[in-house]
Design a protein around this motif. Structure first.
Motif, short mmCIF file in Angstrom:
data_model
loop_
_atom_site.label_atom_id
_atom_site.label_comp_id
_atom_site.label_asym_id
_atom_site.label_seq_id
_atom_site.Cartn_x
_atom_site.Cartn_y
_atom_site.Cartn_z
N LYS A 153 1.17 -1.12 -0.04
CA LYS A 153 -0.03 -0.01 -0.33
C LYS A 153 0.86 1.29 0.25
CE LYS A 153 -4.13 -1.93 2.03
NZ LYS A 153 -4.93 -2.50 2.95
N ILE A 154 2.15 1.52 0.22
CA ILE A 154 2.82 1.86 0.45
C ILE A 154 3.06 3.16 -1.47
CG2 ILE A 154 4.79 2.97 1.19
CD1 ILE A 154 5.31 1.08 3.55
N ASP A 155 3.68 1.78 -1.50
CA ASP A 155 3.61 1.73 -3.30
C ASP A 155 2.29 2.27 -3.99
OD1 ASP A 155 5.78 2.19 -5.27
OD2 ASP A 155 4.66 0.88 -5.91
N GLU A 156 1.99 1.94 -3.83
CA GLU A 156 0.37 2.52 -4.20
C GLU A 156 0.31 3.62 -3.86
OE1 GLU A 156 -2.54 -0.48 -3.42
OE2 GLU A 156 -1.07 -2.04 -3.74
N ALA A 157 0.46 4.08 -3.01
CA ALA A 157 0.06 5.47 -2.55
C ALA A 157 1.14 6.45 -3.27
CB ALA A 157 0.37 5.84 -1.02
N TYR A 169 5.01 12.82 2.36
CA TYR A 169 5.20 12.75 0.55
C TYR A 169 4.06 13.47 0.03
CZ TYR A 169 6.83 11.77 -3.75
OH TYR A 169 7.71 11.80 -5.25
N VAL A 170 4.55 15.00 -1.02
CA VAL A 170 3.82 15.69 -0.44
C VAL A 170 3.62 16.40 -2.09
CG1 VAL A 170 2.66 17.85 0.49
CG2 VAL A 170 3.57 15.96 1.51
N ARG A 171 2.66 16.04 -2.96
CA ARG A 171 2.59 17.02 -4.35
C ARG A 171 2.33 18.36 -4.25
NH1 ARG A 171 -1.41 16.02 -8.65
NH2 ARG A 171 -1.43 14.25 -7.26
N LYS A 184 6.23 20.57 -7.77
CA LYS A 184 7.19 19.74 -7.45
C LYS A 184 7.02 18.88 -5.65
CE LYS A 184 10.46 21.82 -9.85
NZ LYS A 184 11.35 20.94 -10.42
N PHE A 185 7.69 17.96 -5.43
CA PHE A 185 7.29 17.05 -4.40
C PHE A 185 8.72 17.49 -3.67
CE2 PHE A 185 5.41 15.01 -9.11
CZ PHE A 185 4.62 14.52 -8.13
N ILE A 186 8.32 17.00 -2.35
CA ILE A 186 9.01 16.76 -1.18
C ILE A 186 8.46 15.69 0.22
CG2 ILE A 186 8.81 19.60 -1.44
CD1 ILE A 186 6.99 19.18 1.16
N LEU A 187 9.58 15.80 0.67
CA LEU A 187 9.51 14.35 1.70
C LEU A 187 9.68 15.12 3.08
CD1 LEU A 187 9.65 11.29 2.42
CD2 LEU A 187 12.60 11.50 2.17
N VAL A 188 8.89 14.75 3.87
CA VAL A 188 9.35 15.14 5.19
C VAL A 188 9.11 14.91 5.82
CG1 VAL A 188 7.89 16.72 6.47
CG2 VAL A 188 6.48 17.40 4.34
N VAL A 189 9.97 14.32 7.69
CA VAL A 189 10.33 13.47 7.70
C VAL A 189 9.97 14.56 9.21
CG1 VAL A 189 12.63 12.77 8.93
CG2 VAL A 189 12.46 12.75 6.66
N LEU A 220 0.20 11.92 0.97
CA LEU A 220 0.42 10.67 1.94
C LEU A 220 1.33 10.24 3.11
CD1 LEU A 220 3.40 9.05 1.36
CD2 LEU A 220 2.67 8.55 -0.34
N LEU A 221 0.57 10.15 4.13
CA LEU A 221 1.18 10.00 5.49
C LEU A 221 2.26 8.66 6.17
CD1 LEU A 221 1.89 11.90 8.15
CD2 LEU A 221 0.26 11.41 8.76
N LEU A 222 3.43 8.16 6.31
CA LEU A 222 3.26 6.77 6.74
C LEU A 222 3.27 7.16 8.50
CD1 LEU A 222 6.34 6.02 3.94
CD2 LEU A 222 4.03 4.96 4.48
N ASP A 223 3.36 6.05 9.12
CA ASP A 223 3.49 5.93 10.88
C ASP A 223 3.97 4.48 10.97
OD1 ASP A 223 2.72 8.73 11.79
OD2 ASP A 223 0.71 8.43 10.83
#
Length: 144
Positions: free
Chosen positions: A8-12, A64-66, A79-84, A26-29
């Motif tokens: 589901k991670i790759d699908e999202a 992960y945000v567009r 553009k896409f950003i990765l949020v930690v 998408l949000l991963l926890d």
């Protein structure tokens, strides 16, 4: 190592990247406090503002945000950003694993323009992030 085996991670991820989808984050926890398994807990269409509301103060998460912004009157850029995200109430042992786990997350959420380390929800305000994206994007014709 973080466990990112859930399909589901790759699908999202593909959904956020798709031009045909309204989903823009998408949000991963972590599955639990003691687990290193990451799961998709939320996706949304409301951008950074909606994502900020979804973040937990006691959690460490990855998003992960567009981000869509105007470069000038005629054009729009995506553009896409990765949020930690490390919430202010995140446990010490979880914080200690973040740098190693973030490297694992970057192997799965591969394509992004900038990484945004966030400790407070104000770190995810759109305007400063757009300024960083413009700088990272190379050519800027408006002096930013």
């Amino acid at each position: 190592m973080a466990d990112l085996s859930d399909p589901k991670i790759d699908e999202a991820y593909q959904d956020v990247r798709s031009d045909k989808s309204e989903t823009n984050w998408l949000l991963l926890d972590y599955e639990s406090d003691r687990s290193d398994k990451l799961t998709v807990t939320q996706t949304g269409t409301g951008g950074l503002a909606e994502l900020r509301d979804a973040l937990g103060d006691s959690k460490a998460s990855y998003a992960y945000v567009r981000v869509t912004f105007s470069n000038d009157k005629e054009s729009q850029r995506e553009k896409f950003i990765l949020v930690v995200w490390i919430g202010p109430g995140c446990k010490v042992m979880r914080k200690a694993k973040i740098s190693v786990h973030a490297a694992d997350v970057k192997q799965v959420l591969r394509v992004y323009s900038i990484e945004v380390p966030a400790r407070e929800k104000d770190d995810l305000k759109e305007d400063p992030i757009v300024v960083k994206l413009r700088k990272a994007g190379g050519a800027s014709y408006d002096g930013v």
